[in-house]
Design an enzyme around this catalytic site. Structure first.
Site, short mmCIF file in Angstrom:
data_model
loop_
_atom_site.label_atom_id
_atom_site.label_comp_id
_atom_site.label_asym_id
_atom_site.label_seq_id
_atom_site.Cartn_x
_atom_site.Cartn_y
_atom_site.Cartn_z
N GLY A 260 41.06 32.59 29.02
CA GLY A 260 42.05 33.14 29.93
C GLY A 260 43.39 32.48 29.68
O GLY A 260 43.57 31.77 28.72
N SER A 261 44.36 32.73 30.54
CA SER A 261 45.66 32.06 30.48
C SER A 261 46.68 32.82 31.30
O SER A 261 46.54 34.03 31.54
CB SER A 261 46.20 31.93 29.05
OG SER A 261 45.39 31.12 28.26
#
Length: 823
Positions: A260-261
């Site tokens: 993710g990010s």
């Protein structure tokens, strides 16, 4: 169920001639347009010396005269902090875990999921024996490494090995590998193979178990004449449905929040002072195993000066800033691989048809040495199969069909060329030139800003050249998962990848096709499609394979809402409307929860109207204490936000168990992509059942219904803030009460944590960058190191490290320690 097991249950949620000419021209352009990084005052390293200057929290600033020296210093510094982590990674990359640790134990791959040592070794022995890395190293840049990068890698290897010689394996400070026979000097091939594996993590690296486990079934019958039979389109599609079902477990296992990010670039028009740019980097990656970040500054006076973070074993900065430019990455929504259904030749399950002609699968014999229970070592040999597309998978291989995977990053080690060039760039156009030349982004978007106040977004990742028309004509069946590739017809060359004239290699879209947006206000991404990098200027017209512009998930919605409120000045933060560096820092750790803001009232109304609810097994559950816990919750994911754990379990279980879109109070409306869907329909019996089940689950695990994140998520005892992506939390963190207690290498469930890792907020000014950072799990994987949890303590209290970038700032550090290495 004990608390640790309950928390772990939560964590599981979720080359052609023309292109060579173009690339060579772009490489020449970069050499001309990238100015030398300005030398910092007083920096004059000797011709044969390297300095490692450590400031607060053990952050190393490497100063050298050339690339070889820079790598030397980096490799030595990294070994000081993480020699055992690197040794463990190299043991995996060499395919030798079974020889030393036995075949049944698990490796420490946290990004692609753990495999048994036997499976892992078979995969990596096959990858080594395939010769991919030597072939790519034999190529000139841009496909092969630049001379500077080769020097950097060779220096890194020499520096790491010097540390091993000086300290000695028997005296390493980390007990996890002290005195172990598998701790050995590393080689440049180890580093390059690690880069290739990292670049393939959105492709074949995530299917290791299915690749090494592929065994041909018993042969189906031949036709009367003994010749290949034909399969109708209807038959192929019917077969594809069964194949899709067989692939579901493997695809489901790959769906996680580990890649993710969040990434924001704020342009001058959205900044309170209307000058320069701001960047927020917030990658979400595992805290344990071989996918951690290491914070570092790399400086060659007059040549290179870049600060940020590197993934372990990669001696370049992948997320960071120079004096004039800052950038970050988020995992893309695009597909980086294709799955092809093979039509097998009747009577021969290892041959397949393409345009009616039979082709044999390639076979690779792979021997692996395995340590037995009696201490003896034996050799186990397995056969791996591949087609013209790539490896054949175990799942879906029947007597009539099989599935083969093609990876857009099958030969990508050029990513480090790109990151090294980005580390010299000072402007967004120079960054873009680096990406166009090397086309090395494996599976990430790029978000960037510079001192001019530009805000830039692009998906320049390696993407299969499949047109929308091909997808429509060649898709035999959809596969489960929002980001799963379709199952394509492998029996027709019409379904194979095309190639753009400006692509660096065959089968890829070139830079002209990349979804790209340049703004003066902002761009943002939280792993959603490119479409809404800025809702004021939706991106359209790009090929479908780059991502589906469907409903936004809660976390991207939360991020865009935070930006809009800050620009308008309606978020309650002090000071004028628009962004400042302190405001950016406050927003990062505000720990809001979007689904709570829009849905808690609905759930409170439900549980107040129904103080007892029926669980899935028919048991009657008193939900009044849970209802009271939610009523007292502050709707955030802070360390002490009592009630958040209950809400997180509830929302995640709704997402897991209920058909998509069925439990929202207000359904998705494409005309309102930022505010729908929302709410929770507590009138539905299915929603009530999930709530009752969660309350019972917590009781069975001995977890109070008003538990706070800091009670359930810790890093070696340090309470952690944050919550989950399905809830709409921006600062994503998951873990267990026991996470980190076995050090940072062990990626097993009870020790595992995932989420916000290297966090950076930076303001690009004419006077130089002003940055604040926090490496959430700290610099070392060794529990005995003073830098094992020191930054974790900061993260627990939403605090930051003020970055030291200039020579004066570094020299003024009260914690400064300088090590000079003579080569």
């Amino acid at each position: 169920m004990p608390a640790a097991a309950l928390s772990e249950n939560v964590n599981a949620m979720r080359w052609n001639k023309s292109s060579a000419i173009v690339a060579a021209c772009c490489a020449a352009l970069i050499a001309g347009v990238l100015p030398a990084a300005s030398a910092q005052d007083g920096e004059q390293p000797g011709s044969d010396s390297v300095q490692i200057r450590r400031t607060e929290y053990g952050i190393p600033h490497i100063l050298a005269q050339d690339y070889s020296g820079l790598g030397y210093g980096y490799g030595y510094a990294f070994a000081q902090d993480n020699a055992c982590a690197m040794a463990d990674r190299v043991l995996t990359l060499r395919g030798e875990r079974s020889r030393y640790l036995g075949g049944a134990a698990m490796n420490n791959d946290s990004l692609n999921g753990p495999d048994t040592n036997a499976d892992s070794d078979t995969y990596f022995q096959a990858l080594r024996r395939s010769g991919t890395v030597p072939r790519m190293l034999a190529r000139p840049a841009p496909s092969g490494p630049t001379p500077q990068l080769r020097q950097l890698v060779d220096g890194y290897v020499a520096g790491f090995n010097r540390y091993l010689r000086e300290v000695g394996v028997a005296h390493l400070p980390d007990p996890s590998c002290q005195g172990k026979p598998w701790v050995q000097p590393i080689t440049a091939e180890d580093v390059w193979l690690g880069v290739l594996d990292l670049d393939q993590s959105a492709g074949q690296a995530g299917f290791r178990h299915e690749i090494v486990g592929a065994v041909p079934p018993a042969a189906a019958g031949t036709t009367a004449a003994g010749s290949p039979a034909t399969t109708t389109d209807a038959t192929a599609k019917a077969t594809a449905k069964a194949t899709a079902a067989a692939l579901t477990p493997a695809l489901s296992a790959r769906r996680s929040e580990d890649r993710g990010s969040n990434g924001w670039a704020v342009g001058a028009d959205a900044i309170a002072g209307h000058d320069g740019g701001l960047l927020l980097a917030n990658p979400h990656l595992p805290w344990t195993g071989d996918s951690r970040f290491y914070q570092v500054q790399l400086t060659i006076p007059g040549v290179l000066d870049v600060s940020g973070a590197s993934l372990y074993g990669t001696p370049v900065v992948e997320i960071g800033h120079t004096r004039g430019l800052a950038w970050t990455h988020t995992a893309t929504d695009s597909n980086h691989m294709s799955l092809y259904q093979l039509q097998l030749v009747p009577g021969d399950p290892t041959s397949y048809l393409v345009d009616g002609r039979a082709e044999p699968m390639r076979r690779q014999q792979v021997p692996v040495e395995v340590l037995g229970a009696d201490g003896t070592v034996s050799t186990v040999t397995r056969t791996l199969y591949s087609s013209r597309y790539g490896p054949v998978l175990a799942d879906g291989w029947t007597g009539t069909s099989a599935v083969s995977l093609r990876d857009a990053n099958a030969d990508n080690i050029r990513s480090m060329n790109q990151w090294l060039a980005m580390g010299r760039a000072q402007t967004v156009p120079q960054l873009r030139a680096a990406q166009q030349t090397y086309q090395g982004s494996p599976w990430v978007y790029t978000i960037a800003t510079d001192t001019s106040g530009a805000a830039y977004f692009t998906d320049s990742s390696a993407t299969p050249h499949l047109t929308d028309a091909q997808l429509a004509a060649c898709t035999l069946a959809p596969l489960p998962g929002d980001q799963a590739p379709p199952l394509l017809d492998g029996a027709s060359t019409a379904c194979d990848w095309g190639t753009d004239p400006d692509a660096i290699g065959p089968g890829l879209f070139g830079p002209a096709a990349d979804p790209t947006l340049l703004r003066r206000d902002y761009v943002a991404n939280s792993n959603n499609s490119p479409a809404l990098a800025n809702p004021a200027a939706p991106l359209t017209g790009y090929p479908q394979v780059f991502g589906d512009a469907g409903p936004l998930e809660p976390r991207p919605q939360e991020g865009l809402a935070m930006i809009a409120a800050r620009i308008a000045g309606t978020d309650g933060l002090p000071g004028p409307a628009g962004f400042t560096l302190p405001a950016l820092q406050q927003l990062m750790f505000s720990d809001g929860d979007l689904t709570a803001d829009t849905g808690v009232a609905d759930v409170l109304a439900m549980c107040r109207a129904h103080p007892t609810l029926t669980a899935g097994d028919g048991a009657v559950v008193d939900v009044r204490p849970a209802c009271a816990a939610l009523a007292g919750w502050d709707r955030h994911g802070g360390v002490d936000s009592h009630g958040q754990v209950l809400w997180g379990l509830f929302v995640v279980d709704l997402t897991r168990t209920q058909p998509a879109g069925t439990w929202w109070r207000v359904p998705y409306d494409p005309r309102q992509p930022l505010t729908t869907p929302r709410g929770i329909n507590g009138d539905l019996p299915s929603v009530q059942t999930v709530f009752a089940d969660v309350v019972r689950l917590m009781a069975a695990g001995g977890v109070p219904v008003d538990a706070a994140p800091g009670q359930m998520r810790r890093w070696d005892g340090v309470p952690l803030p944050g919550c989950s992506s399905p809830e709409g939390c921006f600062n994503v963190v998951s873990g267990s009460p026991t996470s980190g207690q076995n050090g940072g290498i062990d990626a097993s469930g009870p020790n595992r944590a995932v989420g916000s890792s290297f966090v950076m907020a930076v303001r690009m000014t004419a006077a130089g960058p002003k940055a604040a950072t926090v490496l959430t799990y700290s610099e070392s994987t060794n529990p005995a190191s003073p830098h094992y949890t020191d930054q974790s303590e900061l993260f627990s209290h939403s605090q930051w490290v003020t970055e030291r970038f200039s020579a004066a700032e570094i020299g003024a550090s009260p914690a400064l320690q300088v090590t000079t290495l003579h080569r």
